[in-house]
Write a protein that holds these residues in place. Structure first.
Motif, PDB file in Angstrom:
ATOM      1  N   HIS A 113      48.288  41.301  22.157  1.00 58.31           N
ATOM      2  CA  HIS A 113      47.429  40.901  23.260  1.00 58.31           C
ATOM      3  C   HIS A 113      46.095  41.600  23.057  1.00 58.31           C
ATOM      4  N   SER A 119      33.313  37.032  23.613  1.00 57.07           N
ATOM      5  CA  SER A 119      33.885  36.565  22.346  1.00 57.07           C
ATOM      6  C   SER A 119      33.058  37.040  21.154  1.00 57.07           C
ATOM      7  N   PHE A 122      34.302  39.368  18.204  1.00 54.14           N
ATOM      8  CA  PHE A 122      34.911  38.922  16.952  1.00 54.14           C
ATOM      9  C   PHE A 122      33.881  38.498  15.908  1.00 54.14           C
ATOM     10  N   GLU A 150      47.982  36.570  22.073  1.00 60.02           N
ATOM     11  CA  GLU A 150      47.024  35.983  23.009  1.00 60.02           C
ATOM     12  C   GLU A 150      45.715  36.758  22.912  1.00 60.02           C
ATOM     13  N   PRO A 152      42.356  36.385  24.849  1.00 63.11           N
ATOM     14  CA  PRO A 152      41.424  35.773  25.792  1.00 63.11           C
ATOM     15  C   PRO A 152      40.071  36.486  25.864  1.00 63.11           C
ATOM     16  N   LEU A 154      37.593  37.679  28.680  1.00 59.07           N
ATOM     17  CA  LEU A 154      37.662  37.933  30.119  1.00 59.07           C
ATOM     18  C   LEU A 154      36.361  38.559  30.610  1.00 59.07           C
ATOM     19  N   ARG A 155      35.307  37.768  30.582  1.00 54.72           N
ATOM     20  CA  ARG A 155      34.006  38.240  31.041  1.00 54.72           C
ATOM     21  C   ARG A 155      34.072  38.562  32.531  1.00 54.72           C
ATOM     22  N   ILE A 157      35.815  40.999  33.704  1.00 59.16           N
ATOM     23  CA  ILE A 157      37.004  41.839  33.903  1.00 59.16           C
ATOM     24  C   ILE A 157      37.024  42.938  32.843  1.00 59.16           C
ATOM     25  N   GLU A 159      34.909  45.053  29.978  1.00 52.58           N
ATOM     26  CA  GLU A 159      33.513  45.421  29.742  1.00 52.58           C
ATOM     27  C   GLU A 159      32.953  44.602  28.561  1.00 52.58           C
TER      28      GLU A 159
ATOM     29  N   SER B   8      29.402  27.314  30.335  1.00 52.70           N
ATOM     30  CA  SER B   8      29.796  28.408  31.216  1.00 52.70           C
ATOM     31  C   SER B   8      30.108  29.683  30.434  1.00 52.70           C
ATOM     32  N   GLY B   9      29.920  29.670  29.108  1.00 55.54           N
ATOM     33  CA  GLY B   9      29.896  30.924  28.354  1.00 55.54           C
ATOM     34  C   GLY B   9      31.092  31.240  27.477  1.00 55.54           C
ATOM     35  N   ARG B  11      32.907  30.849  24.120  1.00 58.39           N
ATOM     36  CA  ARG B  11      32.627  30.374  22.773  1.00 58.39           C
ATOM     37  C   ARG B  11      33.926  30.238  21.997  1.00 58.39           C
ATOM     38  N   GLN B  14      34.020  31.442  17.912  1.00 56.75           N
ATOM     39  CA  GLN B  14      34.252  32.830  17.499  1.00 56.75           C
ATOM     40  C   GLN B  14      35.711  33.221  17.704  1.00 56.75           C
ATOM     41  N   LEU B  15      36.263  32.801  18.837  1.00 59.12           N
ATOM     42  CA  LEU B  15      37.663  33.093  19.113  1.00 59.12           C
ATOM     43  C   LEU B  15      38.563  32.435  18.079  1.00 59.12           C
ATOM     44  N   GLY B  65      48.242  35.473  28.881  1.00 56.21           N
ATOM     45  CA  GLY B  65      47.456  36.124  29.922  1.00 56.21           C
ATOM     46  C   GLY B  65      46.942  35.118  30.941  1.00 56.21           C
ATOM     47  N   GLY B  67      43.897  34.945  32.193  1.00 55.96           N
ATOM     48  CA  GLY B  67      42.488  34.568  32.111  1.00 55.96           C
ATOM     49  C   GLY B  67      41.716  35.217  33.252  1.00 55.96           C
ATOM     50  N   THR B  68      40.705  34.513  33.772  1.00 52.27           N
ATOM     51  CA  THR B  68      39.807  35.134  34.753  1.00 52.27           C
ATOM     52  C   THR B  68      40.045  34.659  36.177  1.00 52.27           C
ATOM     53  N   ASN B  70      41.771  35.765  38.548  1.00 47.35           N
ATOM     54  CA  ASN B  70      41.794  36.788  39.593  1.00 47.35           C
ATOM     55  C   ASN B  70      40.394  37.138  40.098  1.00 47.35           C
ATOM     56  N   LEU B  71      39.349  36.814  39.324  1.00 42.66           N
ATOM     57  CA  LEU B  71      37.983  37.045  39.832  1.00 42.66           C
ATOM     58  C   LEU B  71      37.715  36.155  41.049  1.00 42.66           C
ATOM     59  N   GLU B 159      36.541  46.669  33.720  1.00 42.43           N
ATOM     60  CA  GLU B 159      35.527  46.914  34.750  1.00 42.43           C
ATOM     61  C   GLU B 159      36.145  47.708  35.907  1.00 42.43           C
ATOM     62  N   THR B 204      36.440  29.672  34.585  1.00 41.66           N
ATOM     63  CA  THR B 204      35.081  30.163  34.321  1.00 41.66           C
ATOM     64  C   THR B 204      34.074  29.148  34.859  1.00 41.66           C
TER      65      THR B 204
END
Lengths: 368, 368
Positions: A113, A119, A122, A150, A152, A154-155, A157, A159, B8-9, B11, B14-15, B65, B67-68, B70-71, B159, B204
């Motif tokens: 994980h 991203s 990477f 996995e 992900p 996580l912008r 969440i 840093e 929305s950001g 990419r 790269q991933l 996971g 993902g985001t 929870n934001l 964060e 996102t």
């Protein structure tokens, strides 16, 4: 002021309340195992690995994370360009599989994980490839397949420059007699296996110390060791799987084993039953620990309560098996020695290191 | 300007480079399975769950996971005090187990990974207890035990107010004939199972839309639905385990199933073999999707390429089994219907929705 782990900002009390709530709720789901032909062994909750019992085997499941060690790698990389993400990946696999084997399970599959804040993490091919190569290397050391994962982004969440490294492992114990149950008896010998350094714990404190040093991670640690503080901290963890498997292969029963991580040597008294663990042959501290003790400064007692102090894994065996277990360790490339003896003193639970004048009573450890 | 997922950001390029490097390195570790009596099935890499084959069963392992999402819960909680962490926990378990069952494995154990930036996250007892209760509830819906987990504090990586929610599952397929292999034939029926809303993907983009709305998450979504945008987004995901298990119990072969997540309906063409998936009965869009489409605004095509559009899970079955499969879905409480048919058009791979004038060719999906 002398530094301690609590002063470096980790609040175990808040975390522990959450952990207790999780364990309580998790226990209510145990009957669901019945549908799958499994049941929950009475003592598995709170152990390092979760076990499920079938007629002829145990299935084991672990989810673990690296912690904050990669912040050290990030700082060293920014200062010197030396990339330690191969080592960081091995560390992450080590935290997972070293927990899994404490019950006697062999890791079969390890999943990654890796959550980033951006991203772009990477886009640095050198760092990215080191992480990938190290993860595969860790899996090979553990004798386990790398079974997916996995990754992900996580912008908001994580840093922007950060990466959360964790993962999980699936393992098995078959035949069931290979389970390490904690059937420890008075007089059992304590075998220590060497660590490579701090491995994966106490890093928050290590980072606080780096901030106090004028040369930070570039400070030579001395004591006959030519490495910098950063290099020594980033030595990859030892993976102890081959030791346990070799003992199993040779028919040598391990009555209990402990993965020495958070809480340092206090971790030795993880077993529910009260014993006094008398350590008569502690290892001569590695240069890194001598450096940490004086650079902090950190009190001797706090050092042993926080760091592994050169001991990454401990096995409790009957005295007659000591030589054979040490031979199994040597055959698989581990530095191991007889470090002490298990004593019975009524209901007392403690770790004693007479040569260092140290005693930790049971109330200094709350990990279950 | 119309919104899209890339804008929305996130990419994916790269991933994807990282994922490919991981898969390549992971493949080299497959021979290690031999020591454990397992081997790697030829086609398991790149599928949603990693499978290991033994003589009489498959072992399955997934790390996933949230993902985001929870934001969104954090923002709604801050604005209204309404806590959705029970729902968020169910979402996290859903992402894990819905991936696992795509190969036909039943989830046995689910482990939690909850990494916070500050242990103070757990000081809010209402939120903490909701997370714990929801995780247990998700496990019950999945018929799996909650088998432990890891809850680190990662200051400097996560964060300060953030939490990374993820986890893993162990599963099994026994007898081996229950494996869902992807043996799809021309003329197979496409069964859709309803989702509860966006479930766990496209969040996102949803957050970007909230920022453009004067009332943000408090905006009523209308279209006959009395909820606010935040409430509708935070409806917990459907867990599809009981549907697959009931089909298995009734002896109804599922030729292929797809967990409709990232990439929306494009996910339907995940199978290597080229087919054209003709959707003749798309669901009337939920109020939430109508709202998203106009609030973005988001082009119709982008909606179906990003969101599940009311369809969380798809199963491909032979035409003669359609009624029986729909009965199995109904018996276990799922809203399911026959949505279309699998066609063969030489080497063409595509998803077609004639009534909406939409076609997605294979080159619009790169997930393996």
């Amino acid at each position: 002021m002398s530094l301690s782990y609590e002063s470096s900002g980790v609040r175990y009390d808040q975390l522990d309340a959450f952990k207790r709530a999780c364990q309580q709720a998790a226990r209510t789901t145990a009957p669901l195992l019945g549908d799958h032909g499994y049941s929950e062994p009475a003592t598995t909750r709170g152990e390092s690995a979760y076990l499920m019992e079938a007629a002829d085997h145990f299935l084991a499941h672990v989810e673990e994370g690296l912690g904050t060690k990669n912040l050290v790698a990030d700082a060293v990389y920014a200062e010197t360009g030396e990339c330690f993400y191969r080592e960081i990946a091995i560390d992450t696999v080590a935290t997972i599989v070293n927990d899994l084997i404490t019950c006697g399970a062999r890791p079969i599959s390890v999943a990654m994980h890796a959550a980033v804040g951006d991203s772009g993490w990477f886009a640095d091919a050198k760092r990215m490839n080191a992480l990938v190569a190290g993860w595969a290397e860790g899996c090979r050391m553990a004798g386990a397949v790398w079974g997916g994962g996995e990754t992900p982004t996580l912008r908001g969440i994580v840093e922007p420059d950060g990466i959360v490294l964790a993962g999980s492992a699936v393992g098995m114990i078959e035949p069931k007699a290979l389970r390490i149950t904690g059937e420890v008896r008075e007089g059992d010998a304590i075998i220590f296996l060497a660590s490579s350094g701090v491995q994966t714990n106490g890093l928050t404190l290590c980072r606080a110390i780096a901030e106090r040093l004028p040369a930070g991670y570039q400070t030579p640690i001395g004591h006959g060791d030519g490495r910098t503080y950063g290099q020594a901290l980033l030595a990859p963890s030892v993976i102890y799987v081959a030791f346990v498997r070799e003992c199993q292969r040779r028919g040598l029963p391990l009555n209990y084993v402990a993965h020495v991580t958070g809480h340092g040597w206090r971790k030795l008294m993880r077993l529910e039953e009260p014993f006094v663990y008398e350590i008569t042959s502690p290892r001569e501290p590695l240069a890194l620990f001598k450096f940490l003790e004086s650079a902090g400064p950190i009190e001797r007692r706090e050092m042993y309560a926080t760091f592994n102090q050169g001991v990454g894994f401990a096995a409790l065996v009957k005295p007659a098996d000591v030589d054979a277990v040490l031979a199994a360790a040597q055959a698989t490339g581990y530095d191991a020695w007889r470090a002490g003896t298990v004593r019975k003193q009524g209901g007392r639970k403690a770790v004693e290191v007479p040569s260092l004048g140290l005693t930790f009573e049971a109330d200094t450890l709350q990990v279950r």
